[in-house]
Motif scaffolding. Structure first.
Motif, PDB file in Angstrom:
ATOM      1  N   ILE A  38       0.861  -1.187   0.000  1.00  0.00           N
ATOM      2  CA  ILE A  38       0.000   0.000   0.000  1.00  0.00           C
ATOM      3  C   ILE A  38       0.896   1.235   0.000  1.00  0.00           C
ATOM      4  O   ILE A  38       1.660   1.461   0.931  1.00  0.00           O
ATOM      5  CB  ILE A  38      -0.946  -0.001   1.212  1.00  0.00           C
ATOM      6  CG1 ILE A  38      -1.879  -1.213   1.135  1.00  0.00           C
ATOM      7  CG2 ILE A  38      -1.730   1.306   1.285  1.00  0.00           C
ATOM      8  CD1 ILE A  38      -2.719  -1.445   2.362  1.00  0.00           C
ATOM      9  N   ALA A  39       0.792   2.019  -1.069  1.00  0.00           N
ATOM     10  CA  ALA A  39       1.629   3.209  -1.209  1.00  0.00           C
ATOM     11  C   ALA A  39       1.033   4.403  -0.471  1.00  0.00           C
ATOM     12  O   ALA A  39       1.764   5.225   0.082  1.00  0.00           O
ATOM     13  CB  ALA A  39       1.807   3.554  -2.684  1.00  0.00           C
ATOM     14  N   ASP A  40      -0.302   4.498  -0.453  1.00  0.00           N
ATOM     15  CA  ASP A  40      -0.953   5.610   0.236  1.00  0.00           C
ATOM     16  C   ASP A  40      -2.396   5.234   0.543  1.00  0.00           C
ATOM     17  O   ASP A  40      -2.997   4.405  -0.143  1.00  0.00           O
ATOM     18  CB  ASP A  40      -0.917   6.876  -0.618  1.00  0.00           C
ATOM     19  CG  ASP A  40      -1.142   8.141   0.193  1.00  0.00           C
ATOM     20  OD1 ASP A  40      -1.083   8.096   1.443  1.00  0.00           O
ATOM     21  OD2 ASP A  40      -1.386   9.195  -0.421  1.00  0.00           O
ATOM     22  N   TRP A  41      -2.945   5.846   1.594  1.00  0.00           N
ATOM     23  CA  TRP A  41      -4.331   5.627   2.005  1.00  0.00           C
ATOM     24  C   TRP A  41      -4.830   6.945   2.571  1.00  0.00           C
ATOM     25  O   TRP A  41      -4.265   7.467   3.529  1.00  0.00           O
ATOM     26  CB  TRP A  41      -4.388   4.533   3.068  1.00  0.00           C
ATOM     27  CG  TRP A  41      -5.753   4.015   3.412  1.00  0.00           C
ATOM     28  CD1 TRP A  41      -6.861   4.752   3.790  1.00  0.00           C
ATOM     29  CD2 TRP A  41      -6.160   2.651   3.431  1.00  0.00           C
ATOM     30  NE1 TRP A  41      -7.921   3.925   4.040  1.00  0.00           N
ATOM     31  CE2 TRP A  41      -7.514   2.618   3.828  1.00  0.00           C
ATOM     32  CE3 TRP A  41      -5.518   1.449   3.160  1.00  0.00           C
ATOM     33  CZ2 TRP A  41      -8.227   1.437   3.958  1.00  0.00           C
ATOM     34  CZ3 TRP A  41      -6.224   0.282   3.302  1.00  0.00           C
ATOM     35  CH2 TRP A  41      -7.569   0.273   3.683  1.00  0.00           C
ATOM     36  N   SER A  42      -5.864   7.513   1.966  1.00  0.00           N
ATOM     37  CA  SER A  42      -6.458   8.767   2.427  1.00  0.00           C
ATOM     38  C   SER A  42      -7.897   8.516   2.825  1.00  0.00           C
ATOM     39  O   SER A  42      -8.568   7.661   2.238  1.00  0.00           O
ATOM     40  CB  SER A  42      -6.455   9.815   1.305  1.00  0.00           C
ATOM     41  OG  SER A  42      -5.151  10.062   0.852  1.00  0.00           O
ATOM     42  N   ILE A  43      -8.378   9.277   3.812  1.00  0.00           N
ATOM     43  CA  ILE A  43      -9.758   9.130   4.274  1.00  0.00           C
ATOM     44  C   ILE A  43     -10.404  10.517   4.334  1.00  0.00           C
ATOM     45  O   ILE A  43      -9.823  11.453   4.873  1.00  0.00           O
ATOM     46  CB  ILE A  43      -9.818   8.474   5.673  1.00  0.00           C
ATOM     47  CG1 ILE A  43      -9.098   7.122   5.681  1.00  0.00           C
ATOM     48  CG2 ILE A  43     -11.277   8.316   6.121  1.00  0.00           C
ATOM     49  CD1 ILE A  43      -8.922   6.512   7.069  1.00  0.00           C
ATOM     50  N   TRP A  44     -11.628  10.603   3.791  1.00  0.00           N
ATOM     51  CA  TRP A  44     -12.459  11.797   3.897  1.00  0.00           C
ATOM     52  C   TRP A  44     -13.715  11.419   4.661  1.00  0.00           C
ATOM     53  O   TRP A  44     -14.187  10.289   4.571  1.00  0.00           O
ATOM     54  CB  TRP A  44     -12.880  12.312   2.514  1.00  0.00           C
ATOM     55  CG  TRP A  44     -11.783  12.943   1.737  1.00  0.00           C
ATOM     56  CD1 TRP A  44     -11.467  14.271   1.658  1.00  0.00           C
ATOM     57  CD2 TRP A  44     -10.836  12.276   0.886  1.00  0.00           C
ATOM     58  NE1 TRP A  44     -10.392  14.458   0.821  1.00  0.00           N
ATOM     59  CE2 TRP A  44      -9.991  13.250   0.341  1.00  0.00           C
ATOM     60  CE3 TRP A  44     -10.617  10.939   0.542  1.00  0.00           C
ATOM     61  CZ2 TRP A  44      -8.959  12.950  -0.528  1.00  0.00           C
ATOM     62  CZ3 TRP A  44      -9.584  10.626  -0.324  1.00  0.00           C
ATOM     63  CH2 TRP A  44      -8.766  11.633  -0.846  1.00  0.00           C
ATOM     64  N   ARG A  45     -14.265  12.386   5.410  1.00  0.00           N
ATOM     65  CA  ARG A  45     -15.465  12.123   6.196  1.00  0.00           C
ATOM     66  C   ARG A  45     -16.569  13.102   5.836  1.00  0.00           C
ATOM     67  O   ARG A  45     -16.336  14.301   5.700  1.00  0.00           O
ATOM     68  CB  ARG A  45     -15.156  12.225   7.693  1.00  0.00           C
ATOM     69  CG  ARG A  45     -16.347  11.885   8.574  1.00  0.00           C
ATOM     70  CD  ARG A  45     -15.981  11.877  10.041  1.00  0.00           C
ATOM     71  NE  ARG A  45     -15.742  13.205  10.585  1.00  0.00           N
ATOM     72  CZ  ARG A  45     -16.693  14.053  10.967  1.00  0.00           C
ATOM     73  NH1 ARG A  45     -17.960  13.728  10.843  1.00  0.00           N
ATOM     74  NH2 ARG A  45     -16.369  15.220  11.476  1.00  0.00           N
TER      75      ARG A  45
END
Length: 104
Positions: A38-45
């Motif tokens: 996994i190179a990147d993981w972003s989360i929006w809410r």
């Protein structure tokens, strides 16, 4: 590298606590996620809904590798106090459109 999106939902009343937990994710978790590809993981809410953007080589292989990892197992147990569930059982959302993929 593949990008995919996931959707999960928070338990009512846990929004602020969830964000505080993500102010500084465990460094050892980042290490095992990178080792799994996994190179990147972003989360929006938005309210209780969480939208995740994951960049990785092979999502299914990464999830399989993390499933057996003690650090990720501890993180999942810890986060279960905030997260109701992943929509669709954690399956990626269907990709519909990307502006950069469209040619004039």
């Amino acid at each position: 590298m593949t990008r995919l999106a996931l959707h999960s939902r928070l338990l009512p009343g846990t929004e602020e606590a969830y964000e505080l937990e993500h102010a500084r994710v465990w460094p050892e978790l980042i290490t095992v996620m990178r080792a799994a590809g996994i190179a990147d993981w972003s989360i929006w809410r938005s309210g209780r809904d969480l939208f995740h953007l994951v960049e990785c080589d092979d999502y299914e292989a990464a999830v399989a590798q993390l499933r057996d990892n003690p650090t990720d197992q501890r993180w999942q147990v810890h986060m279960s106090q905030f997260v109701e569930a992943f929509a669709g059982g954690g399956q990626p959302l269907r990709h519909v459109w990307t502006m950069n993929d469209q040619t004039d």
